[in-house]
Design a protein around this motif. Structure first.
Motif, PDB file in Angstrom:
ATOM      1  N   THR A  33      11.198 -12.158  11.066  1.00  0.00           N
ATOM      2  CA  THR A  33      11.384 -10.832  10.488  1.00  0.00           C
ATOM      3  C   THR A  33      12.837 -10.681  10.072  1.00  0.00           C
ATOM      4  O   THR A  33      13.743 -10.770  10.918  1.00  0.00           O
ATOM      5  CB  THR A  33      11.007  -9.727  11.496  1.00  0.00           C
ATOM      6  OG1 THR A  33       9.689  -9.955  11.983  1.00  0.00           O
ATOM      7  CG2 THR A  33      11.072  -8.365  10.837  1.00  0.00           C
ATOM      8  N   ASN A  34      13.069 -10.484   8.771  1.00  0.00           N
ATOM      9  CA  ASN A  34      14.437 -10.323   8.301  1.00  0.00           C
ATOM     10  C   ASN A  34      14.913  -8.892   8.524  1.00  0.00           C
ATOM     11  O   ASN A  34      14.141  -8.012   8.916  1.00  0.00           O
ATOM     12  CB  ASN A  34      14.563 -10.724   6.830  1.00  0.00           C
ATOM     13  CG  ASN A  34      13.589  -9.974   5.944  1.00  0.00           C
ATOM     14  OD1 ASN A  34      13.324  -8.786   6.147  1.00  0.00           O
ATOM     15  ND2 ASN A  34      13.036 -10.653   4.954  1.00  0.00           N
ATOM     16  N   LEU A  35      16.199  -8.667   8.254  1.00  0.00           N
ATOM     17  CA  LEU A  35      16.799  -7.364   8.538  1.00  0.00           C
ATOM     18  C   LEU A  35      16.240  -6.274   7.634  1.00  0.00           C
ATOM     19  O   LEU A  35      16.096  -5.123   8.057  1.00  0.00           O
ATOM     20  CB  LEU A  35      18.318  -7.453   8.387  1.00  0.00           C
ATOM     21  CG  LEU A  35      19.127  -6.241   8.873  1.00  0.00           C
ATOM     22  CD1 LEU A  35      18.813  -5.933  10.326  1.00  0.00           C
ATOM     23  CD2 LEU A  35      20.618  -6.490   8.688  1.00  0.00           C
ATOM     24  N   THR A  36      15.891  -6.616   6.400  1.00  0.00           N
ATOM     25  CA  THR A  36      15.303  -5.619   5.501  1.00  0.00           C
ATOM     26  C   THR A  36      13.962  -5.118   6.025  1.00  0.00           C
ATOM     27  O   THR A  36      13.665  -3.917   5.982  1.00  0.00           O
ATOM     28  CB  THR A  36      15.132  -6.219   4.102  1.00  0.00           C
ATOM     29  OG1 THR A  36      16.398  -6.696   3.622  1.00  0.00           O
ATOM     30  CG2 THR A  36      14.592  -5.183   3.131  1.00  0.00           C
ATOM     31  N   GLN A  37      13.143  -6.033   6.542  1.00  0.00           N
ATOM     32  CA  GLN A  37      11.871  -5.620   7.128  1.00  0.00           C
ATOM     33  C   GLN A  37      12.072  -4.789   8.386  1.00  0.00           C
ATOM     34  O   GLN A  37      11.309  -3.851   8.650  1.00  0.00           O
ATOM     35  CB  GLN A  37      11.030  -6.854   7.445  1.00  0.00           C
ATOM     36  CG  GLN A  37      10.494  -7.580   6.223  1.00  0.00           C
ATOM     37  CD  GLN A  37       9.698  -8.810   6.594  1.00  0.00           C
ATOM     38  OE1 GLN A  37      10.000  -9.493   7.571  1.00  0.00           O
ATOM     39  NE2 GLN A  37       8.670  -9.105   5.818  1.00  0.00           N
ATOM     40  N   ILE A  38      13.089  -5.121   9.180  1.00  0.00           N
ATOM     41  CA  ILE A  38      13.384  -4.326  10.377  1.00  0.00           C
ATOM     42  C   ILE A  38      13.760  -2.897   9.992  1.00  0.00           C
ATOM     43  O   ILE A  38      13.295  -1.920  10.598  1.00  0.00           O
ATOM     44  CB  ILE A  38      14.508  -4.991  11.190  1.00  0.00           C
ATOM     45  CG1 ILE A  38      14.037  -6.329  11.759  1.00  0.00           C
ATOM     46  CG2 ILE A  38      14.970  -4.077  12.324  1.00  0.00           C
ATOM     47  CD1 ILE A  38      15.112  -7.095  12.488  1.00  0.00           C
ATOM     48  N   ILE A  39      14.580  -2.745   8.954  1.00  0.00           N
ATOM     49  CA  ILE A  39      14.971  -1.409   8.489  1.00  0.00           C
ATOM     50  C   ILE A  39      13.755  -0.644   7.972  1.00  0.00           C
ATOM     51  O   ILE A  39      13.579   0.557   8.259  1.00  0.00           O
ATOM     52  CB  ILE A  39      16.054  -1.533   7.399  1.00  0.00           C
ATOM     53  CG1 ILE A  39      17.343  -2.116   7.993  1.00  0.00           C
ATOM     54  CG2 ILE A  39      16.332  -0.181   6.762  1.00  0.00           C
ATOM     55  CD1 ILE A  39      18.396  -2.442   6.962  1.00  0.00           C
ATOM     56  N   ALA A  40      12.879  -1.331   7.224  1.00  0.00           N
ATOM     57  CA  ALA A  40      11.668  -0.669   6.717  1.00  0.00           C
ATOM     58  C   ALA A  40      10.762  -0.233   7.857  1.00  0.00           C
ATOM     59  O   ALA A  40      10.182   0.867   7.824  1.00  0.00           O
ATOM     60  CB  ALA A  40      10.926  -1.618   5.774  1.00  0.00           C
ATOM     61  N   ASN A  41      10.631  -1.051   8.900  1.00  0.00           N
ATOM     62  CA  ASN A  41       9.824  -0.666  10.056  1.00  0.00           C
ATOM     63  C   ASN A  41      10.422   0.522  10.792  1.00  0.00           C
ATOM     64  O   ASN A  41       9.688   1.429  11.215  1.00  0.00           O
ATOM     65  CB  ASN A  41       9.699  -1.852  11.014  1.00  0.00           C
ATOM     66  CG  ASN A  41       8.644  -2.848  10.581  1.00  0.00           C
ATOM     67  OD1 ASN A  41       7.463  -2.663  10.823  1.00  0.00           O
ATOM     68  ND2 ASN A  41       9.071  -3.903   9.920  1.00  0.00           N
ATOM     69  N   CYS A  42      11.738   0.541  10.942  1.00  0.00           N
ATOM     70  CA  CYS A  42      12.388   1.663  11.636  1.00  0.00           C
ATOM     71  C   CYS A  42      12.189   2.964  10.873  1.00  0.00           C
ATOM     72  O   CYS A  42      11.881   4.007  11.468  1.00  0.00           O
ATOM     73  CB  CYS A  42      13.871   1.371  11.816  1.00  0.00           C
ATOM     74  SG  CYS A  42      14.243   0.023  12.961  1.00  0.00           S
ATOM     75  N   MET A  43      12.350   2.921   9.553  1.00  0.00           N
ATOM     76  CA  MET A  43      12.163   4.137   8.763  1.00  0.00           C
ATOM     77  C   MET A  43      10.708   4.596   8.795  1.00  0.00           C
ATOM     78  O   MET A  43      10.427   5.802   8.895  1.00  0.00           O
ATOM     79  CB  MET A  43      12.606   3.881   7.318  1.00  0.00           C
ATOM     80  CG  MET A  43      14.095   3.714   7.138  1.00  0.00           C
ATOM     81  SD  MET A  43      14.602   3.784   5.405  1.00  0.00           S
ATOM     82  CE  MET A  43      14.211   5.478   4.989  1.00  0.00           C
ATOM     83  N   PRO A  53       6.116  -6.632  11.628  1.00  0.00           N
ATOM     84  CA  PRO A  53       7.094  -7.541  12.256  1.00  0.00           C
ATOM     85  C   PRO A  53       6.406  -8.715  12.929  1.00  0.00           C
ATOM     86  O   PRO A  53       5.373  -8.572  13.569  1.00  0.00           O
ATOM     87  CB  PRO A  53       7.812  -6.640  13.276  1.00  0.00           C
ATOM     88  CG  PRO A  53       6.867  -5.521  13.543  1.00  0.00           C
ATOM     89  CD  PRO A  53       6.089  -5.309  12.279  1.00  0.00           C
ATOM     90  N   ARG A  54       6.993  -9.891  12.755  1.00  0.00           N
ATOM     91  CA  ARG A  54       6.482 -11.110  13.363  1.00  0.00           C
ATOM     92  C   ARG A  54       7.571 -11.742  14.215  1.00  0.00           C
ATOM     93  O   ARG A  54       8.746 -11.668  13.874  1.00  0.00           O
ATOM     94  CB  ARG A  54       6.003 -12.101  12.294  1.00  0.00           C
ATOM     95  CG  ARG A  54       4.821 -11.595  11.486  1.00  0.00           C
ATOM     96  CD  ARG A  54       4.460 -12.541  10.352  1.00  0.00           C
ATOM     97  NE  ARG A  54       3.283 -12.093   9.622  1.00  0.00           N
ATOM     98  CZ  ARG A  54       3.312 -11.221   8.641  1.00  0.00           C
ATOM     99  NH1 ARG A  54       4.469 -10.691   8.257  1.00  0.00           N
ATOM    100  NH2 ARG A  54       2.200 -10.849   8.030  1.00  0.00           N
ATOM    101  N   SER A  55       7.170 -12.355  15.276  1.00  0.00           N
ATOM    102  CA  SER A  55       8.117 -12.948  16.212  1.00  0.00           C
ATOM    103  C   SER A  55       8.909 -14.065  15.532  1.00  0.00           C
ATOM    104  O   SER A  55       8.327 -15.000  14.964  1.00  0.00           O
ATOM    105  CB  SER A  55       7.364 -13.503  17.432  1.00  0.00           C
ATOM    106  OG  SER A  55       8.255 -14.129  18.325  1.00  0.00           O
ATOM    107  N   LYS A  56      10.238 -13.938  15.532  1.00  0.00           N
ATOM    108  CA  LYS A  56      11.170 -14.923  14.984  1.00  0.00           C
ATOM    109  C   LYS A  56      10.978 -15.153  13.490  1.00  0.00           C
ATOM    110  O   LYS A  56      11.381 -16.193  12.958  1.00  0.00           O
ATOM    111  CB  LYS A  56      11.038 -16.257  15.729  1.00  0.00           C
ATOM    112  CG  LYS A  56      11.335 -16.171  17.213  1.00  0.00           C
ATOM    113  CD  LYS A  56      11.198 -17.523  17.892  1.00  0.00           C
ATOM    114  CE  LYS A  56      11.465 -17.408  19.379  1.00  0.00           C
ATOM    115  NZ  LYS A  56      11.317 -18.722  20.073  1.00  0.00           N
TER     116      LYS A  56
END
Length: 415
Positions: A307-317, A302-305
């Motif tokens: 990061t798209n929603l798909t990357q956020i979901i991948a990071n959470c998983m 993740p990078r500040s400002k």
């Protein structure tokens, strides 16, 4: 979707804190067995926490995060009205199809491994298939921790060093010469040079603001602390290997009733339990550092400002898989003797001596190799900088500079 990601990250944090809370609760009840204020803290409460974390981890990995991804990528079925509900319908249909596919694969795998159990539990979705599926996910997480944690343990030194102010190391000065070729450098080289100058300016600014105690004492203490924690992890793994060879009771197993407060889970009492908690948290931080430092997963960092929603979901998983496997990982390598509660202890492969023994040996070997390589390169780099050999022409490989050249350069500077 952000609420689902927030819920998943909360479950991941709870999974990380499962073992520390259980170990500390046992030590508190062991130290104050008759305290009136500790009557609420009992084995049923801790057992319930483990079951809830297991339930919500299954829910997040199997349903919530796939639904969030399908909803993000969906646009609605052809011919339907465009809107939120159309995307919800498409995401639900895709989720159901994925669930049928995964359950079919799990049933086939269970039929190949346990024929009789698969036939008897054909319709037993909650009590058999979901734990079986989560067992496979946890095995994948444990293998991921095996690869990421040793690499993260070695990377912790460089990451911590970049956040602290290093002591001033005297180095020989040299006159900088400019050539006409530097005036014709391309834009990429100029950007790299600008970034290097910017980083150096930030480093000098941090050094200027730091006190003498921070410059001369903080960095060595931080490095020694990391080294001590890493060495303790390797030693505990080696001790666990010896215990596995001598006693089968050292194998991880499930525990129905924890019986908190009966005895300490460490031979050193409360101090040993505190060290166990510290090592578990340190291993989790190291695994995250190693995960994001790996070339396979740097794309989802993740990078500040940016990061798209798909990357956020991948990071959470990814974080949930790592954190939910942490209790099993800590018990396998012998960081703690607190046995797994609830469905965490129902994994069949935990009772296999060869799997657990080989896992411990691989973890000790990978961690030792990563540390030796890190310290070898770090010492060589500091020697090269101290003797001024980092200013050699680029055509000469600095990694091939022999030790005799380093020694000769140092002696010539002394004379």
């Amino acid at each position: 979707m952000l609420w689902l990601c927030t819920f998943t990250l909360s479950v991941a944090v709870c999974a990380v804190l499962l073992l520390p809370i259980s170990i500390l609760s046992n030590e508190v009840l062991h130290s104050f067995p008759h305290s009136y204020y500790m009557q609420w803290l009992n084995g049923s409460l801790i057992h319930g926490l483990w079951n809830l974390v297991f339930l919500f981890s299954n829910l997040s990995l199997v349903f919530l995060m796939p639904f969030a991804y399908f909803f993000t990528e969906s646009e609605g079925f052809a011919g339907s009205k465009k809107g939120v509900m159309a995307r919800v319908y498409e995401a639900v249909v895709l989720l159901l199809l994925l669930a049928l596919l995964v359950l079919g694969i799990v049933w086939v795998a269970s039929a190949l491994l346990h024929d009789n159990l698969a036939r008897k539990s054909l319709y037993d979705l909650w009590e058999y298939y979901l734990p079986y599926l989560y067992s496979g996910i946890s095995l994948f997480g444990v293998l991921l921790l095996l690869l990421c944690t040793p690499f993260g343990l070695s990377r912790m030194f460089s990451v911590t060093g970049s956040l602290l102010v290093k002591p001033r190391v005297p180095a020989p000065r040299s006159r900088k010469t400019t050539s006409r070729g530097n005036l014709t450098m391309n834009m990429e080289a100029m950007q790299k040079e600008y970034q290097a100058v910017h980083n150096k300016r930030l480093s000098l600014e941090m050094r200027r603001k730091a006190s003498p105690w921070q410059r001369n004492l903080g960095y060595p203490l931080a490095m020694l602390t990391l080294l001590a924690l890493t060495v303790m992890c390797v030693l505990m793994v080696c001790i666990n290997v010896l215990e596995l060879l001598l006693d089968e009771a050292a194998l991880p197993r499930g525990m129905e009733d924890p019986h908190l407060g009966m005895a300490s889970f460490s031979m050193f009492g409360s101090l040993g339990a505190a060290v166990q908690v510290l090592l578990i948290l340190y291993l989790m931080v190291s695994s995250v550092v190693g995960f994001y430092s790996s070339p396979f997963f740097t794309g989802i960092l993740p990078r500040s400002k940016d990061t798209n929603l798909t990357q956020i979901i991948a990071n959470c998983m990814s974080l949930l898989i790592l954190s939910s496997a942490l209790p099993v990982f800590s018990r396998i390598i012998g960081i703690t003797r607190f046995d797994l509660l609830g469905d965490f202890g129902r994994y069949n492969w935990l009772g296999n001596f060869y799997v657990v023994f080989l896992y411990n040996m691989m973890f000790a070997g990978l961690t030792s190799a990563s540390l030796i390589k890190t310290f070898t390169w770090a010492v060589q780099r500091e020697l090269i900088r101290a003797f001024g050999l980092h200013r050699l022409p680029l055509t000469m490989s600095r990694s091939t500079v022999p030790f005799r050249l380093l020694l000769a350069s140092g002696l010539s500077k002394i004379h």
